[in-house]
Design a protein around this motif. Structure first.
Motif, PDB file in Angstrom:
ATOM      1  N   THR A  37       0.829  -1.219   0.000  1.00  0.00           N
ATOM      2  CA  THR A  37       0.000   0.000   0.000  1.00  0.00           C
ATOM      3  C   THR A  37       0.859   1.263   0.000  1.00  0.00           C
ATOM      4  O   THR A  37       0.399   2.324  -0.411  1.00  0.00           O
ATOM      5  CB  THR A  37      -0.986   0.051   1.187  1.00  0.00           C
ATOM      6  OG1 THR A  37      -0.245   0.121   2.402  1.00  0.00           O
ATOM      7  CG2 THR A  37      -1.901  -1.154   1.195  1.00  0.00           C
ATOM      8  N   GLY A  38       2.112   1.155   0.432  1.00  0.00           N
ATOM      9  CA  GLY A  38       3.012   2.306   0.361  1.00  0.00           C
ATOM     10  C   GLY A  38       3.141   2.778  -1.078  1.00  0.00           C
ATOM     11  O   GLY A  38       3.192   3.979  -1.361  1.00  0.00           O
ATOM     12  N   TYR A  41       0.345   5.093  -2.020  1.00  0.00           N
ATOM     13  CA  TYR A  41       0.601   6.466  -1.540  1.00  0.00           C
ATOM     14  C   TYR A  41       1.695   7.142  -2.364  1.00  0.00           C
ATOM     15  O   TYR A  41       1.634   8.333  -2.661  1.00  0.00           O
ATOM     16  CB  TYR A  41       0.978   6.457  -0.050  1.00  0.00           C
ATOM     17  CG  TYR A  41      -0.237   6.288   0.835  1.00  0.00           C
ATOM     18  CD1 TYR A  41      -0.961   7.397   1.267  1.00  0.00           C
ATOM     19  CD2 TYR A  41      -0.694   5.023   1.184  1.00  0.00           C
ATOM     20  CE1 TYR A  41      -2.098   7.251   2.039  1.00  0.00           C
ATOM     21  CE2 TYR A  41      -1.840   4.859   1.954  1.00  0.00           C
ATOM     22  CZ  TYR A  41      -2.533   5.979   2.384  1.00  0.00           C
ATOM     23  OH  TYR A  41      -3.669   5.837   3.126  1.00  0.00           O
ATOM     24  N   ARG A  42       2.709   6.380  -2.718  1.00  0.00           N
ATOM     25  CA  ARG A  42       3.803   6.944  -3.504  1.00  0.00           C
ATOM     26  C   ARG A  42       3.326   7.402  -4.881  1.00  0.00           C
ATOM     27  O   ARG A  42       3.784   8.412  -5.414  1.00  0.00           O
ATOM     28  CB  ARG A  42       4.926   5.902  -3.661  1.00  0.00           C
ATOM     29  CG  ARG A  42       5.730   5.695  -2.395  1.00  0.00           C
ATOM     30  CD  ARG A  42       6.638   4.476  -2.506  1.00  0.00           C
ATOM     31  NE  ARG A  42       7.315   4.230  -1.243  1.00  0.00           N
ATOM     32  CZ  ARG A  42       8.533   4.693  -0.956  1.00  0.00           C
ATOM     33  NH1 ARG A  42       9.210   5.387  -1.840  1.00  0.00           N
ATOM     34  NH2 ARG A  42       9.068   4.449   0.223  1.00  0.00           N
ATOM     35  N   SER A 103       5.162  10.380   2.577  1.00  0.00           N
ATOM     36  CA  SER A 103       4.961  10.471   4.019  1.00  0.00           C
ATOM     37  C   SER A 103       4.194  11.744   4.367  1.00  0.00           C
ATOM     38  O   SER A 103       3.283  11.731   5.205  1.00  0.00           O
ATOM     39  CB  SER A 103       6.332  10.427   4.722  1.00  0.00           C
ATOM     40  OG  SER A 103       6.217  10.678   6.081  1.00  0.00           O
ATOM     41  N   ALA A 106       0.550  11.512   3.035  1.00  0.00           N
ATOM     42  CA  ALA A 106      -0.226  10.497   3.763  1.00  0.00           C
ATOM     43  C   ALA A 106      -0.800  11.047   5.070  1.00  0.00           C
ATOM     44  O   ALA A 106      -1.674  10.433   5.670  1.00  0.00           O
ATOM     45  CB  ALA A 106       0.644   9.276   4.046  1.00  0.00           C
ATOM     46  N   ARG A 112      -5.995   9.902   2.480  1.00  0.00           N
ATOM     47  CA  ARG A 112      -6.236   8.571   3.056  1.00  0.00           C
ATOM     48  C   ARG A 112      -7.628   8.071   2.668  1.00  0.00           C
ATOM     49  O   ARG A 112      -7.797   6.918   2.303  1.00  0.00           O
ATOM     50  CB  ARG A 112      -6.080   8.591   4.585  1.00  0.00           C
ATOM     51  CG  ARG A 112      -4.757   9.187   5.067  1.00  0.00           C
ATOM     52  CD  ARG A 112      -4.405   8.721   6.466  1.00  0.00           C
ATOM     53  NE  ARG A 112      -4.064   7.314   6.470  1.00  0.00           N
ATOM     54  CZ  ARG A 112      -2.879   6.824   6.116  1.00  0.00           C
ATOM     55  NH1 ARG A 112      -1.888   7.627   5.765  1.00  0.00           N
ATOM     56  NH2 ARG A 112      -2.667   5.531   6.112  1.00  0.00           N
ATOM     57  N   GLY A 132       1.512  -1.935   5.149  1.00  0.00           N
ATOM     58  CA  GLY A 132       1.354  -0.487   5.205  1.00  0.00           C
ATOM     59  C   GLY A 132       1.571   0.037   6.608  1.00  0.00           C
ATOM     60  O   GLY A 132       2.485  -0.413   7.319  1.00  0.00           O
ATOM     61  N   ARG A 133       0.761   1.014   6.995  1.00  0.00           N
ATOM     62  CA  ARG A 133       0.891   1.618   8.323  1.00  0.00           C
ATOM     63  C   ARG A 133      -0.373   1.453   9.161  1.00  0.00           C
ATOM     64  O   ARG A 133      -0.324   1.440  10.377  1.00  0.00           O
ATOM     65  CB  ARG A 133       1.182   3.124   8.203  1.00  0.00           C
ATOM     66  CG  ARG A 133       2.406   3.486   7.406  1.00  0.00           C
ATOM     67  CD  ARG A 133       3.674   2.998   8.091  1.00  0.00           C
ATOM     68  NE  ARG A 133       4.872   3.500   7.432  1.00  0.00           N
ATOM     69  CZ  ARG A 133       5.310   3.108   6.246  1.00  0.00           C
ATOM     70  NH1 ARG A 133       4.658   2.204   5.562  1.00  0.00           N
ATOM     71  NH2 ARG A 133       6.427   3.614   5.741  1.00  0.00           N
ATOM     72  N   ASP A 134      -1.514   1.385   8.460  1.00  0.00           N
ATOM     73  CA  ASP A 134      -2.811   1.384   9.150  1.00  0.00           C
ATOM     74  C   ASP A 134      -3.695   0.242   8.668  1.00  0.00           C
ATOM     75  O   ASP A 134      -4.902   0.348   8.696  1.00  0.00           O
ATOM     76  CB  ASP A 134      -3.531   2.714   8.889  1.00  0.00           C
ATOM     77  CG  ASP A 134      -3.819   2.912   7.396  1.00  0.00           C
ATOM     78  OD1 ASP A 134      -3.133   2.270   6.569  1.00  0.00           O
ATOM     79  OD2 ASP A 134      -4.735   3.671   7.058  1.00  0.00           O
ATOM     80  N   ARG A 183      10.699  10.322   9.321  1.00  0.00           N
ATOM     81  CA  ARG A 183       9.498   9.660   8.776  1.00  0.00           C
ATOM     82  C   ARG A 183       8.730   8.945   9.890  1.00  0.00           C
ATOM     83  O   ARG A 183       7.508   8.979   9.931  1.00  0.00           O
ATOM     84  CB  ARG A 183       9.900   8.652   7.687  1.00  0.00           C
ATOM     85  CG  ARG A 183      10.075   9.298   6.352  1.00  0.00           C
ATOM     86  CD  ARG A 183       9.499   8.433   5.239  1.00  0.00           C
ATOM     87  NE  ARG A 183      10.422   7.366   4.861  1.00  0.00           N
ATOM     88  CZ  ARG A 183      10.058   6.320   4.138  1.00  0.00           C
ATOM     89  NH1 ARG A 183       8.796   6.166   3.759  1.00  0.00           N
ATOM     90  NH2 ARG A 183      10.940   5.421   3.801  1.00  0.00           N
ATOM     91  N   ASP A 187       4.935   9.618  10.637  1.00  0.00           N
ATOM     92  CA  ASP A 187       3.955   8.534  10.476  1.00  0.00           C
ATOM     93  C   ASP A 187       3.261   8.205  11.804  1.00  0.00           C
ATOM     94  O   ASP A 187       2.089   7.865  11.843  1.00  0.00           O
ATOM     95  CB  ASP A 187       4.623   7.275   9.893  1.00  0.00           C
ATOM     96  CG  ASP A 187       5.128   7.479   8.452  1.00  0.00           C
ATOM     97  OD1 ASP A 187       4.761   8.500   7.831  1.00  0.00           O
ATOM     98  OD2 ASP A 187       5.894   6.631   7.956  1.00  0.00           O
ATOM     99  N   ARG A 190       1.057  11.737  13.223  1.00  0.00           N
ATOM    100  CA  ARG A 190      -0.037  12.390  12.504  1.00  0.00           C
ATOM    101  C   ARG A 190      -1.389  12.054  13.154  1.00  0.00           C
ATOM    102  O   ARG A 190      -1.570  10.990  13.762  1.00  0.00           O
ATOM    103  CB  ARG A 190      -0.023  11.967  11.030  1.00  0.00           C
ATOM    104  CG  ARG A 190      -0.413  10.516  10.836  1.00  0.00           C
ATOM    105  CD  ARG A 190      -0.360  10.112   9.365  1.00  0.00           C
ATOM    106  NE  ARG A 190      -0.671   8.699   9.256  1.00  0.00           N
ATOM    107  CZ  ARG A 190      -0.092   7.858   8.420  1.00  0.00           C
ATOM    108  NH1 ARG A 190       0.859   8.268   7.610  1.00  0.00           N
ATOM    109  NH2 ARG A 190      -0.454   6.594   8.376  1.00  0.00           N
TER     110      ARG A 190
END
Ligand code: DC
Length: 228
Positions: A37-38, A41-42, A103, A106, A112, A132-134, A183, A187, A190
Motif C-alpha cells: 500500500t506504500g 501512496y507513492r 509520508s 499520507a 487517506r 502499510g501503516r494502518d 518519517r 507517520d 499524525r
C-alpha cells in the motif's frame, strides 16, 4: 480449487522494517496476492510532485485528488505494477524525494480517504498479504492475521543503506538515519490513522534476525492464526 473464504493478513510497521520484502516472500509461499500500500501512496505523491504542489499542504493536495487516477495491476511474475492516470510509474516510486513526499501527503485525511476503497476492494476479492501503516487498525480491522513488524531505527537505516549500495547508489548513513527518524515521527505523530500496532497484532521485532529467520517466523504466525 479456489479458496472460497478470502484470507487477509495485515502487516504494519515503520519504514525500512523489511515489510515489503518479507510480505512479498510470505505471499509467494502462501499463494496470496501481495499488496504494497506504500506504493499506492507513492503513486499519488508522484503526481503531487509533478504538479509542483507542496505535499504537506493539505488544501493544495486535496484540490489535486480529482485528477489523480491510481490503479494497480499484477504482471506475469505476480509483481505489483502501479499506474498513474494510465502511465506505468512503478520504477519512479523508490526515490527519496517520493518517499518524503508520500509520508507528507499520507498525513492528509483526504488522501487517506481517497485511497481507502481501492485497498479494501483488493482484500475483498483476493486472499491478500497487505502491508502499510494502518492496515490492521483502519483498512482491514477484521483481518484474519495482524503482524506489527519493526526493528530499531539504526538497523532500519543500515538496511536501507545496504540496499542502496547494492543498487550502486551510495547513500549517507547519517542522513538515512535522520530521515528514518523523521518519517517515523511523522507517520506515528499524525492525527489521521497514525502508525501504531493494532491491539490484536502480533509483534515481530527483526532487529536481531536475518531475513530467513524473520520470514520463518512470519509464516509461522500466519499458519498459526489461519490453520493453513
Ligand atoms: O511503505 P512505504 O515506505 O512505501 O510508504 C510510503 C509512505 O506512505 C510512508 O511514509 C507512510 C505512507 N503510508 C501510509 O501512511 N499508510 C499506508 N498504509 C502505507 C504507506
Amino acid at each position: 480449487m479456489e479458496r472460497v473464504k478470502k484470507i487477509s493478513v495485515a502487516i504494519d510497521g515503520p519504514s525500512g522494517a523489511g515489510k515489503s520484502t518479507l510480505a512479498r516472500a510470505a505471499a509467494k509461499k502462501m499463494n496470496f496476492i501481495y499488496v504494497d500500500t506504500g506504493a499506492i501512496y507513492r503513486t499519488a505523491a508522484l503526481h503531487i510532485l509533478r504538479r509542483g504542489a507542496e505535499p504537506g499542504d493539505g488544501a493544495a493536495v486535496a484540490a489535486l485528488l480529482p485528477e489523480i487516477g491510481v490503479t494497480i495491476a499484477y504482471d506475469e511474475a505476480g509483481e505489483q505494477r502501479m499506474f498513474l492516470n494510465g502511465e506505468d510509474v512503478t520504477d519512479r516510486l523508490r526515490t527519496q524525494e517520493v518517499s518524503m513526499a508520500a509520508s507528507s501527503a499520507a498525513a492528509c485525511p483526504a488522501v487517506r480517504a481517497f485511497l481507502l476503497d481501492m485497498q479494501r476492494e483488493l482484500a475483498a476479492k483476493n486472499s491478500v498479504i497487505m502491508d502499510g501503516r494502518d492496515i490492521g487498525t483502519v483498512v482491514l480491522p477484521g483481518a484474519d492475521v495482524k503482524i506489527y513488524l519493526t526493528a530499531s531505527c539504526e538497523a532500519r537505516a543500515k538496511r536501507r543503506w545496504l540496499e542502496l549500495q547494492g543498487r550502486g547508489l551510495p547513500g549517507d548513513l547519517e542522513q538515512l538515519l535522520r530521515e528514518t527518524r523523521e518519517r517515523d515521527a511523522r507517520d506515528e505523530g499524525r492525527a489521521a490513522a497514525p502508525l501504531r500496532p493494532a491491539e490484536d497484532a502480533v509483534l515481530l521485532d527483526t532487529t536481531e534476525m536475518n531475513f530467513q529467520e524473520s520470514l520463518d517466523r512470519m509464516i509461522q504466525i500466519i499458519r498459526g492464526r489461519t490453520g493453513l
